[in-house]
Design an enzyme around this catalytic site. Structure first.
Site, mmCIF file in Angstrom:
data_model
loop_
_atom_site.group_PDB
_atom_site.id
_atom_site.type_symbol
_atom_site.label_atom_id
_atom_site.label_comp_id
_atom_site.label_asym_id
_atom_site.label_seq_id
_atom_site.Cartn_x
_atom_site.Cartn_y
_atom_site.Cartn_z
ATOM 1 N N LYS A 1 0.839 -1.207 0.000
ATOM 2 C CA LYS A 1 0.000 0.000 0.000
ATOM 3 C C LYS A 1 0.870 1.251 0.000
ATOM 4 C CE LYS A 1 -1.387 1.538 4.115
ATOM 5 N NZ LYS A 1 -1.163 2.893 4.607
ATOM 6 N N ASN A 2 1.905 1.266 0.860
ATOM 7 C CA ASN A 2 2.688 2.493 1.014
ATOM 8 C C ASN A 2 3.650 2.753 -0.144
ATOM 9 O OD1 ASN A 2 1.288 3.017 3.294
ATOM 10 N ND2 ASN A 2 2.923 2.480 4.731
ATOM 11 N N CYS B 1 -4.565 12.930 14.007
ATOM 12 C CA CYS B 1 -4.601 11.535 13.566
ATOM 13 C C CYS B 1 -4.539 10.661 14.806
ATOM 14 C CB CYS B 1 -3.389 11.320 12.666
ATOM 15 S SG CYS B 1 -2.983 9.622 12.346
ATOM 16 N N ARG C 1 1.360 14.304 13.437
ATOM 17 C CA ARG C 1 1.687 14.106 12.031
ATOM 18 C C ARG C 1 1.545 15.364 11.165
ATOM 19 N NH1 ARG C 1 -0.719 8.564 9.975
ATOM 20 N NH2 ARG C 1 1.078 8.669 8.602
ATOM 21 N N ASP D 1 5.308 0.408 11.968
ATOM 22 C CA ASP D 1 4.101 -0.258 11.453
ATOM 23 C C ASP D 1 4.013 -1.732 11.856
ATOM 24 O OD1 ASP D 1 3.299 2.091 10.306
ATOM 25 O OD2 ASP D 1 3.939 1.586 8.275
ATOM 26 N N ARG E 1 -8.297 -0.483 5.201
ATOM 27 C CA ARG E 1 -7.506 0.571 4.554
ATOM 28 C C ARG E 1 -6.206 0.018 4.008
ATOM 29 N NH1 ARG E 1 -6.254 5.687 7.863
ATOM 30 N NH2 ARG E 1 -5.133 5.920 5.923
HETATM 31 N N1 EPU Z 1 6.902 14.618 10.636
HETATM 32 C C1 EPU Z 1 7.007 15.950 10.898
HETATM 33 N N2 EPU Z 1 6.804 16.831 9.878
HETATM 34 C C2 EPU Z 1 6.525 16.424 8.597
HETATM 35 C C3 EPU Z 1 6.430 15.052 8.346
HETATM 36 C C4 EPU Z 1 6.637 14.165 9.378
HETATM 37 O O1 EPU Z 1 7.253 16.364 12.029
HETATM 38 O O2 EPU Z 1 6.353 17.275 7.715
HETATM 39 C C5 EPU Z 1 7.105 13.654 11.729
HETATM 40 C C6 EPU Z 1 5.875 12.813 12.042
HETATM 41 O O3 EPU Z 1 4.980 13.478 12.892
HETATM 42 C C7 EPU Z 1 6.465 11.556 12.636
HETATM 43 C C8 EPU Z 1 7.790 11.417 11.884
HETATM 44 O O4 EPU Z 1 8.071 12.697 11.329
HETATM 45 O O5 EPU Z 1 6.735 11.765 14.003
HETATM 46 C C9 EPU Z 1 7.789 10.395 10.798
HETATM 47 O O6 EPU Z 1 6.645 10.568 9.960
HETATM 48 P P1 EPU Z 1 6.650 10.235 8.418
HETATM 49 O O7 EPU Z 1 6.454 11.502 7.656
HETATM 50 O O8 EPU Z 1 7.826 9.394 8.078
HETATM 51 O O9 EPU Z 1 5.324 9.375 8.271
HETATM 52 P P2 EPU Z 1 4.401 9.375 7.007
HETATM 53 O O10 EPU Z 1 5.223 9.574 5.803
HETATM 54 O O11 EPU Z 1 3.234 10.248 7.239
HETATM 55 C C10 EPU Z 1 4.635 6.825 6.440
HETATM 56 C C11 EPU Z 1 3.712 5.665 6.289
HETATM 57 C C12 EPU Z 1 3.181 5.283 7.663
HETATM 58 C C13 EPU Z 1 4.371 4.901 8.544
HETATM 59 C C14 EPU Z 1 5.358 6.087 8.615
HETATM 60 C C15 EPU Z 1 6.621 5.761 9.378
HETATM 61 C C16 EPU Z 1 2.788 6.001 4.080
HETATM 62 C C17 EPU Z 1 1.618 6.345 3.235
HETATM 63 N N3 EPU Z 1 2.607 6.042 5.405
HETATM 64 O O12 EPU Z 1 3.873 7.873 7.018
HETATM 65 O O13 EPU Z 1 2.366 4.141 7.472
HETATM 66 O O14 EPU Z 1 3.935 4.608 9.844
HETATM 67 O O15 EPU Z 1 5.729 6.479 7.267
HETATM 68 O O16 EPU Z 1 7.257 4.675 8.830
HETATM 69 O O17 EPU Z 1 3.848 5.687 3.575
HETATM 70 C C18 EPU Z 1 0.619 2.636 7.982
HETATM 71 O O18 EPU Z 1 0.820 2.090 6.884
HETATM 72 O O19 EPU Z 1 -0.107 2.137 8.873
HETATM 73 C C19 EPU Z 1 1.254 3.920 8.268
HETATM 74 C C20 EPU Z 1 0.818 4.745 9.217
#
Ligand code: EPU
Length: 434
Positions: free
Chosen positions: A22-23, A120, A125, A308, A400
């Protein structure tokens, strides 16, 4: 609203097939925005987030064709006639990954209007790092009425250093930089296999990217990208969830269609717990015949132990002898499953970002509530070894990101039934039923 009824106690035996990630599929669909030619994506999982992304792209004027029958895991996206470069609150609130369209839209259309995601279940996030990166690339960004508006005649290459590692942030800016004028160097990037898969797709589209999968990525901007065909990598989190299911139930399960290299840290930790696995080619066999022993984990960015997989690991830890300390380092509020596991008989104490799990405690069936995608998976796993019939409510969370999980688990001997089905079912490939 759908629920699962699960009767625990059956060891899982046989072969279970992993779907596409998915990701990896979500950013790949967003990448189609970057070209006016069709992008054909294979191994797309049939999960709700994909349907949400289809709606998101269709609302912008994209043509999105989902395959049926034998082609049910293929989707073709053509963004020739993008009329409205916008992601509405209605869709973004259903799926935070919608912010992945921000970078591609500004790069291709010169403007984008994307709703801010809001809170969330697993933490705050924010998307400030996406915004900061786009500003480095020369976009003008304003925020009004809960929406981010970004514009740029043409983005220009820049040096971007992420303050914190972000997966979708890296992907968003990677896509934006492909069409920028000049070279972009991004430092402190996420190294997840899903980032490398996206770069692979973008390079097939004509982008010039080097270093994806490492912490420094170099992108030489090009003036246009073309259509292509790409196969999405297997879902390492779904695979890891099934390996834990085999271990927990004391079964003998062959998890096929996965990439064991993406699971190495998880498999090493399971070996420490006493779980026997054997990887070969695209499969992992798990033989759950040993005594489980407690072991600590701390979640980290790839290649560390994935956040995850934290909830699923916690379900396993309830059945291991001794105290396991589970430390969540990525999200501030990702222990919602712990209290539900306690209701099933687990002994778990939360102390800030640490959960102390004392095992082994017998689990007994209860009515439990799924709070997010991976929390739901953890409850399903616990229910597979609980005494009696567990009811897992709000399984729309699991829909999802897990494709027909109840059919896959039933195919290897689990007693699991969905009640109140509201979504039409599609056929499951024969190997899953075997
Ligand atoms: N963060 C910030 N600012 C930003 C972006 C992120 O502070 O602009 C922080 C977040 O709050 C968090 C950390 O950085 O504390 C890491 O977040 P990240 O951006 O890496 O998460 P994401 O890209 O929103 C993806 C996956 C998630 C997975 C995380 C961590 C996708 C679509 N989602 O989320 O997947 O948990 O990386 O590996 O790729 C899931 O599949 O259940 C899921 C939540």
């Amino acid at each position: 609203m759908d629920r699962f009824v699960i009767r625990g106690g059956n060891p899982l035996h046989g072969t279970i097939r992993v779907s596409g990630a998915k990701n990896a599929a979500l950013p790949a669909m967003a990448a189609a925005i970057l070209t006016d030619e069709p992008i054909v994506l294979e191994n797309i999982p049939q999960v709700r987030d994909i349907e949400t992304t289809r709606k998101l792209l269709a609302a912008m004027g994209a043509e999105v064709e989902l395959g049926y029958g034998r082609a049910q895991h293929r989707t073709t996206i053509c963004c020739r006639g993008l009329t409205s470069p916008e992601a509405s609150y209605e869709l973004v609130k259903q799926m935070r990954a919608s912010s992945l369209v921000l970078g591609p839209l500004v790069a291709r259309c010169g403007r984008a209007r994307v709703s801010l995601p809001g809170g969330c279940a697993i933490g705050a996030r924010p998307i400030d790092l996406h915004v900061k990166g786009l500003e480095c690339l020369g976009a003008t960004i304003t925020q009004e009425h809960g929406y981010i508006e970004a514009s740029a005649k043409r983005l220009r290459g820049a040096e971007i250093v992420f303050d914190k590692i972000t997966v979708t942030g890296t992907e968003d800016l990677l896509m934006a930089a492909t069409l920028a004028d000049g070279e972009t160097v991004m430092q402190n990037c996420a190294r997840e296999p899903e980032v490398a898969d996206l770069a692979d797709l973008l390079n097939r589209m004509g982008a010039r990217i080097e270093g994806a999968g490492t912490s420094t990525i170099r992108i030489k901007g090009v003036s246009r990208l073309r259509g292509t065909k790409h196969r999405i990598i297997p879902d390492r989190i779904e695979a890891g969830t099934f390996v834990i299911a085999g271990a927990l139930t004391g079964g003998d399960l062959n998890v096929v269609g996965c990439d064991p290299r993406h699971l190495s840290v998880v498999l090493e930790k399971l070996a420490e717990v006493g779980v026997r696995t054997a990887s070969a080619g695209d499969s992992v066999r798990v033989i759950g015949d040993g005594v489980l022993k407690a072991a600590d984990i701390g979640t980290e960015e790839y290649p560390g132990f994935p956040t995850d997989m934290q909830a699923q690991y916690m379900a396993l830890a309830t059945q291991a002898e001794g105290s396991s300390v589970v430390t969540e380092n990525i999200f501030e509020n990702r222990f919602m499953h712990a209290q539900e596991l306690v209701r099933m008989g687990a002994n778990i104490k939360i102390d800030g970002n640490r959960a102390i799990v004392k095992g082994k405690t017998p689990l007994s069936a209860a009515a439990v509530l799924a709070s997010d995608l991976r929390a739901s998976a953890s409850l399903v796993l616990a229910a597979l070894v609980a005494d009696g019939e567990t009811i897992v409510d709000r399984v729309y969370h699991i829909d999802r990101g897990y494709e027909h999980i109840e059919e896959k688990l039933r195919g290897v001997g689990a007693q699991i039934r969905r009640i109140g089905e509201i979504f039409p079912k599609r056929a499951v490939p024969a190997a899953v039923r075997a």
